[in-house]
Design an enzyme around this catalytic site. Structure first.
Site, PDB file in Angstrom:
ATOM      1  N   ASN A  76       1.146   0.328   5.740  1.00 14.89           N
ATOM      2  CA  ASN A  76       1.535  -0.357   4.651  1.00 14.89           C
ATOM      3  C   ASN A  76       2.072  -1.722   5.297  1.00 14.89           C
ATOM      4  OD1 ASN A  76       2.720  -1.640   2.265  1.00 14.89           O
ATOM      5  ND2 ASN A  76       4.324  -0.174   2.505  1.00 14.89           N
ATOM      6  N   GLY A  77       1.972  -2.942   4.693  1.00  9.95           N
ATOM      7  CA  GLY A  77       2.337  -4.135   5.194  1.00  9.95           C
ATOM      8  C   GLY A  77       1.098  -4.972   5.881  1.00  9.95           C
ATOM      9  N   LYS A  85       3.715 -11.202 -19.167  1.00 12.11           N
ATOM     10  CA  LYS A  85       3.176  -9.868 -19.699  1.00 12.11           C
ATOM     11  C   LYS A  85       1.878  -9.833 -20.114  1.00 12.11           C
ATOM     12  CE  LYS A  85       5.475  -7.794 -18.375  1.00 12.11           C
ATOM     13  NZ  LYS A  85       6.440  -7.602 -17.512  1.00 12.11           N
ATOM     14  N   GLU A 105      -0.985 -10.838 -17.248  1.00 13.36           N
ATOM     15  CA  GLU A 105      -1.015  -9.731 -16.013  1.00 13.36           C
ATOM     16  C   GLU A 105      -1.672  -8.666 -16.567  1.00 13.36           C
ATOM     17  OE1 GLU A 105       2.294  -7.876 -14.152  1.00 13.36           O
ATOM     18  OE2 GLU A 105       3.431  -7.856 -15.765  1.00 13.36           O
ATOM     19  N   LYS A 152       2.273  -2.811  -7.760  1.00 12.01           N
ATOM     20  CA  LYS A 152       3.562  -2.595  -8.409  1.00 12.01           C
ATOM     21  C   LYS A 152       4.718  -3.353  -7.261  1.00 12.01           C
ATOM     22  CE  LYS A 152       6.622  -1.110 -11.483  1.00 12.01           C
ATOM     23  NZ  LYS A 152       6.611  -2.055 -12.580  1.00 12.01           N
ATOM     24  N   HIS A 191       7.204 -32.474 -25.383  1.00 12.16           N
ATOM     25  CA  HIS A 191       6.870 -33.213 -24.191  1.00 12.16           C
ATOM     26  C   HIS A 191       5.495 -32.696 -23.460  1.00 12.16           C
ATOM     27  CE1 HIS A 191      11.095 -34.984 -24.762  1.00 12.16           C
ATOM     28  NE2 HIS A 191      11.390 -33.573 -24.890  1.00 12.16           N
ATOM     29  N   ARG A 242       1.467   1.276  -5.876  1.00 15.94           N
ATOM     30  CA  ARG A 242       1.603   0.470  -4.989  1.00 15.94           C
ATOM     31  C   ARG A 242       0.318  -0.233  -4.660  1.00 15.94           C
ATOM     32  NH1 ARG A 242       6.372   1.923  -2.103  1.00 15.94           N
ATOM     33  NH2 ARG A 242       5.972   0.493  -0.467  1.00 15.94           N
ATOM     34  N   TRP A 277      -3.658  -2.049  -1.239  1.00 19.18           N
ATOM     35  CA  TRP A 277      -3.666  -3.119  -1.884  1.00 19.18           C
ATOM     36  C   TRP A 277      -4.260  -4.237  -0.901  1.00 19.18           C
ATOM     37  CZ3 TRP A 277      -1.100  -8.154  -1.763  1.00 19.18           C
ATOM     38  CH2 TRP A 277      -1.421  -8.963  -2.976  1.00 19.18           C
ATOM     39  N   GLU A 287       8.641 -14.676 -20.074  1.00 16.35           N
ATOM     40  CA  GLU A 287       8.289 -13.044 -19.646  1.00 16.35           C
ATOM     41  C   GLU A 287       7.323 -12.739 -20.593  1.00 16.35           C
ATOM     42  OE1 GLU A 287       8.661 -10.931 -17.681  1.00 16.35           O
ATOM     43  OE2 GLU A 287       8.478  -8.851 -18.744  1.00 16.35           O
ATOM     44  N   CYS A 316       0.801  -1.285   0.068  1.00 16.82           N
ATOM     45  CA  CYS A 316      -0.101   0.033  -0.005  1.00 16.82           C
ATOM     46  C   CYS A 316       0.692   1.185  -0.063  1.00 16.82           C
ATOM     47  CB  CYS A 316      -0.904   0.039   1.173  1.00 16.82           C
ATOM     48  SG  CYS A 316      -1.797  -1.263   1.639  1.00 16.82           S
TER      49      CYS A 316
END
Ligand code: M6R
Length: 608
Positions: free
Chosen positions: A98-99, A484, A487, A603, A503, A27, A74, A480, A2
């Site tokens: 935050n946390g 990308k 998300e 982020k 396989h 954030r 968040w 990657e 956050c």
């Protein structure tokens, strides 16, 4: 996870708080809120969803107090509702957080037994009521916070204001970043210096366990034992960075377009372009020759940059690399040889799992090198050597320019290791450096293909699944590419080493499946052509990204081809990142998704 901000202002503080929250929204953006001291009490405005909802609400419920705190969330504990939105408050105190407070369950039970009624599902509210309880007893906010803080376990940053105390704000840091900013008769508190940049670039970063008591003209720092401590003021440099989209529709588009410039800037930091040599600005506190293997740890996109670097360290320096995602590394009790080297890669420098991995490696006697984009971050501060990426602030949640700058810095590090170990000759080093110097111009060329890539992306956006294939350094780039796309467009995607196709994943291939093949014309190009044959034989739609158009010789006709400039393949993954990012970006735009703030993401992941 956050963003928190606090302002002791000389006028109504809420507009400044909102300005600052705009810079912290990366954030988290599940809800936002502001609390201000008004008429001796605490007034709050909170809103579900993005900051713009809060801004709208503030138009009809203006907060006029000069002392205020704000938050962008968040969600971890409790749904992203208005009730769970910060600031939380009693009549006496308001808090932003935050946390995570790990022992919140036992604290909540303890407080409930005493008759406290909770109004949210958050862990934050226990910190609020602990301080409130002490405040009722001690009548002194500073003493109340000093008494409450030791009860909290976890990783967090907190900000408090107190009813009836116009010239007081308290911030505390334990495991999540917090900075104090100095203004003209104003003082600020923020999750990062970027948030404070509109008001000041003079800041002090709190150390682990510190808490700070702010008034408009002073700040006193305490350590975790409540002893008064001195902490240095520094210039954040954050003011130099503009946090706007320029002419671009999204931050992600701007950040993709900036890559030639920031990759060039990063190269200039690590190369002596005249001599064609790598010149690391900081000496390494170990001898590369003494190492048998190294460990690389990171999360998400940063981990993929480490996977690409593994190929470079092994090829250029004959140095074996163990790489793992930080969430696994931190718990798998990896045996590490004393005096070894552990490299940690992180854009934010605050990712909780990566930080925990770093601390584990430190306990195991490793030299710690971190590749970070935020040089004041916790990971940077806890490292023996910091290799900064000079990407500038990355605001889009999907990492783009930070990734290519990580690759750039890691390529330089691998070449330096190769030289120091006597694997690369001076001539070989010069050739590799020359190839690296060419990268920004090649990225400019790759960006010129954007319009064609957009057309391919529009078509791809109709698919429900996409497969990415690559070999060598383009295998991690395939991973990657899939990340990308997932998300930001929410299209399901998988990345595979092209040789793994038969396989298992080959079972997925039919006429509806776009298969993105990353195939620079390198020593293993023909192997990838065989994999494309396997895809074509089953009707798969091949989208080839390559600098070689010779597929017809193999009797193949891709569904689409994204043509790349010719280059030495060693560093193709840096340049091929551009079309990979643009494909995801344009697919997401075509689907009308929120590219910069995709659902459920944030982020900076400062919780486990
Ligand atoms: O700040 P970090 O580089 O440590 O973040 C690691 C990941 O959370 C990050 O790369 C994430 O995967 C991005 N959303 C990818 O675009």
């Amino acid at each position: 996870m956050c963003g928190i901000v606090g302002i002791l202002a000389t006028e109504a503080a809420a507009p400044q708080v909102v300005e600052s929250l705009k810079r912290l929204e990366y954030r988290g953006y599940d809800s936002a809120g502001v609390a201000a001291l008004e008429d001796g009490g605490i007034a709050r405005v909170r809103a579900e969803g993005k900051l713009k909802n809060l801004t709208q609400k503030l138009q009809s419920h203006a907060l006029l107090g000069h002392t205020a705190i704000g938050h962008t969330r968040w969600a971890t504990h409790g749904k992203p509702t208005e009730d769970n939105a910060h600031p939380h408050a009693t009549d006496r105190v308001a808090i932003v957080h935050n946390g995570i407070i790990e022992n919140f369950r036992e604290l909540r039970l303890e407080l409930e037994k005493e008759g406290v009624i909770f109004s949210s599902e958050t862990d934050t509210e226990v910190a609020l009521h602990l301080v409130d309880r002490e405040l009722r007893k001690l009548k002194d906010p500073v003493k109340a916070v000093a008494a409450a803080l030791p009860r909290l376990k976890g990783a967090f940053a907190l900000g408090f204001i107190f009813s009836g105390f116009e010239d007081l704000m308290i911030g505390a840091r334990q495991g999540a970043p917090l900075a104090v900013g100095y203004g003209e008769g104003e003082m600020y508190l923020g999750s990062d210096a970027l948030a404070l940049a509109p008001f000041t670039d003079t800041v002090t970063y709190l150390e682990e366990g510190d808490w700070a008591v702010l008034s408009r003209n002073d700040v006193i720092f305490y350590d975790r034992t409540n002893a008064v401590v001195k902490r240095t003021k520094q210039k954040s440099g954050a003011g130099a960075y503009s946090i706007d989209k320029g002419n671009h529709r999204h931050f992600m588009a701007k950040e993709i377009a900036e890559q030639p410039e920031v990759v060039g800037r990063t190269l200039a930091h690590y190369l002596d372009m005249g001599l064609g040599e790598v010149r690391l600005p900081t000496p390494m506190p170990f001898d590369w020759k003494s190492l048998d293997r190294i460990t690389i740890t990171a999360c998400g996109t940063a981990c993929f940059s480490g996977m690409i670097a593994k190929y470079w360290f092994e090829r250029f320096a004959r140095l074996a690399v163990d790489i793992d995602v930080a969430s696994e590394f931190r718990y798998r009790e990896a045996p590490l040889q004393k005096n070894g080297l552990a490299i940690f890669i992180s854009q934010s420098g605050e990712t909780a799992d990566t930080l925990a991995g770093l601390r584990y490696a430190k306990e195991q006697g490793q030299h710690i090198v971190s590749v970070v984009n935020v040089p004041t971050s916790t990971i940077a501060r806890e490292s023996d050597v910091v290799i900064p990426t000079l990407a500038g602030p990355e605001i889009g949640v999907a990492s783009t320019k930070a990734f290519t700058c990580q690759l750039t810095a890691l390529a330089c590090l691998a070449i330096a290791a190769g030289r120091a170990r006597g694997v690369l000759s001076e001539t070989q080093e010069r050739r590799l450096v020359t190839d690296l110097i060419a990268v920004p111009a090649l990225m400019v060329e790759a960006l010129k293909g954007e319009h064609a890539i957009e057309q391919v992306a529009h078509d791809m956006a109709k698919a429900t699944d996409v497969l990415y294939l690559g070999r060598g350094t383009n295998f991690p780039l395939a991973l990657e590419g899939a990340l990308k796309l997932k998300e930001i467009s929410y299209i399901h995607a998988e990345g595979y080493a092209a040789g793994e196709l038969k396989h298992g994943p080959i079972a997925l291939i039919d006429e509806s499946l776009p298969v993105i093949v990353l195939a620079p014309h390198d020593a293993i190009y023909e192997k990838t052509v065989s994999n494309m044959q396997e895809v074509a034989a089953r009707g798969g739609r091949i989208i080839l990204i390559s600098d070689h158009a010779g597929l017809s010789e193999a009797g193949l006709k891709p569904h689409a081809m994204i043509e790349m400039p010719k280059q030495n393949p060693d560093f193709a993954a840096i340049v091929y990142s551009v079309p990979v990012q643009l494909l995801a970006y344009h697919a997401a735009v075509a689907l009308g998704k929120d590219v910069d703030q995709p659902r459920n993401l944030a982020k900076s992941v400062t919780v486990e």
